[in-house]
Design an enzyme around this catalytic site. Sequence first.
Site, PDB file in Angstrom:
ATOM      1  N   SER A  33       0.822  -1.214   0.000  1.00 21.65           N
ATOM      2  CA  SER A  33       0.000   0.000   0.000  1.00 21.65           C
ATOM      3  C   SER A  33       0.854   1.260   0.000  1.00 21.65           C
ATOM      4  O   SER A  33       2.016   1.254   0.408  1.00 21.65           O
ATOM      5  CB  SER A  33      -0.919   0.011   1.217  1.00 21.65           C
TER       6      SER A  33
HETATM    7  N1  SAH Z   1      -0.830  -4.476   3.982  1.00 20.37           N
HETATM    8  C1  SAH Z   1      -0.181  -4.883   2.773  1.00 20.37           C
HETATM    9  C2  SAH Z   1      -1.012  -4.535   1.565  1.00 20.37           C
HETATM   10  C3  SAH Z   1      -1.379  -5.731   0.805  1.00 20.37           C
HETATM   11  S1  SAH Z   1      -2.561  -5.531  -0.482  1.00 20.37           S
HETATM   12  C4  SAH Z   1       1.227  -4.311   2.686  1.00 20.37           C
HETATM   13  O1  SAH Z   1       1.577  -3.485   3.530  1.00 20.37           O
HETATM   14  O2  SAH Z   1       1.983  -4.720   1.811  1.00 20.37           O
HETATM   15  C5  SAH Z   1      -3.900  -6.495   0.164  1.00 20.37           C
HETATM   16  C6  SAH Z   1      -3.618  -7.940   0.456  1.00 20.37           C
HETATM   17  O3  SAH Z   1      -4.853  -8.503   0.909  1.00 20.37           O
HETATM   18  C7  SAH Z   1      -3.171  -8.773  -0.728  1.00 20.37           C
HETATM   19  O4  SAH Z   1      -1.948  -9.366  -0.435  1.00 20.37           O
HETATM   20  C8  SAH Z   1      -4.283  -9.824  -0.866  1.00 20.37           C
HETATM   21  O5  SAH Z   1      -3.815 -11.103  -1.272  1.00 20.37           O
HETATM   22  C9  SAH Z   1      -4.855  -9.861   0.538  1.00 20.37           C
HETATM   23  N2  SAH Z   1      -6.214 -10.376   0.672  1.00 20.37           N
HETATM   24  C10 SAH Z   1      -7.274 -10.198  -0.141  1.00 20.37           C
HETATM   25  N3  SAH Z   1      -8.365 -10.820   0.356  1.00 20.37           N
HETATM   26  C11 SAH Z   1      -7.984 -11.415   1.531  1.00 20.37           C
HETATM   27  C12 SAH Z   1      -8.658 -12.194   2.514  1.00 20.37           C
HETATM   28  N4  SAH Z   1      -9.952 -12.520   2.428  1.00 20.37           N
HETATM   29  N5  SAH Z   1      -7.946 -12.624   3.578  1.00 20.37           N
HETATM   30  C13 SAH Z   1      -6.624 -12.318   3.710  1.00 20.37           C
HETATM   31  N6  SAH Z   1      -5.942 -11.592   2.810  1.00 20.37           N
HETATM   32  C14 SAH Z   1      -6.606 -11.122   1.732  1.00 20.37           C
END
Ligand code: SAH
Length: 200
Positions: A33
């Site tokens: 993000s």
């Molecule tokens: N907080 C992260 C941002 C990741 S983007 C960072 O700092 O890098 C959002 C993430 O949510 C993705 O990796 C995606 O695979 C995950 N995601 C989507 N749906 C999900 C779910 N139901 N449970 C867990 N993770 C999920």
Amino acid sequence: MGTVPREKFVDPGFEEYAYEDAPLSIGDGQTISQPFIVALMIEKADLDADDKVLEVGTGSGYASALISHIAMYVYSIERHERLALQARERFEKLGYGNIDVRVGDGSKGWAEAAPFDAIIVSAGAPEVPGALKEQLGPGGRLIIPVGCSDAQRLKRITRTAAATFEEEDLGGVVFVPLIGEDAWTAAHPMYTATAPRKNK
Ligand code: SAH
């Protein structure tokens, strides 16, 4: 934020962009993000040093690493096994001892570790998943992007009493979709909510 090396959370070759205020690809169609939005979510979560926090959507692990500096313990759940394992390895290598990573569907929360003082959801949901509200402790804060799959409103839901929640709008955001049993189905590119959406 100055103490967490963001270049260690991006893919090889992207290090030179690590300090730009922008999301970056981390593979599997996912992104680390934008730092400003992560900061906003953490600030609005109003964390204390003795808080137990759930992050849904570990991704690179960057947001969980930031949270772990402020709160006591972070439970972080990610649906992509490769990303979860990679984040776990990063935490070990960088010496983060207060983050537990699990592979799973975070739209159902992490019942065994509940209740949480705060829950931060790093992916956009069609509706606020009921399990996440239920897993908030008294006074707990849930920060979650809610809306369609290409644009959402960032919401803060505070558990003011056992069955009372207060909802605030924190502005417009764009997150990758939250995919799971109580979120969107995985059918790409036209995401469909797994449950009928109300009032939308
Ligand atoms: N907080 C992260 C941002 C990741 S983007 C960072 O700092 O890098 C959002 C993430 O949510 C993705 O990796 C995606 O695979 C995950 N995601 C989507 N749906 C999900 C779910 N139901 N449970 C867990 N993770 C999920």
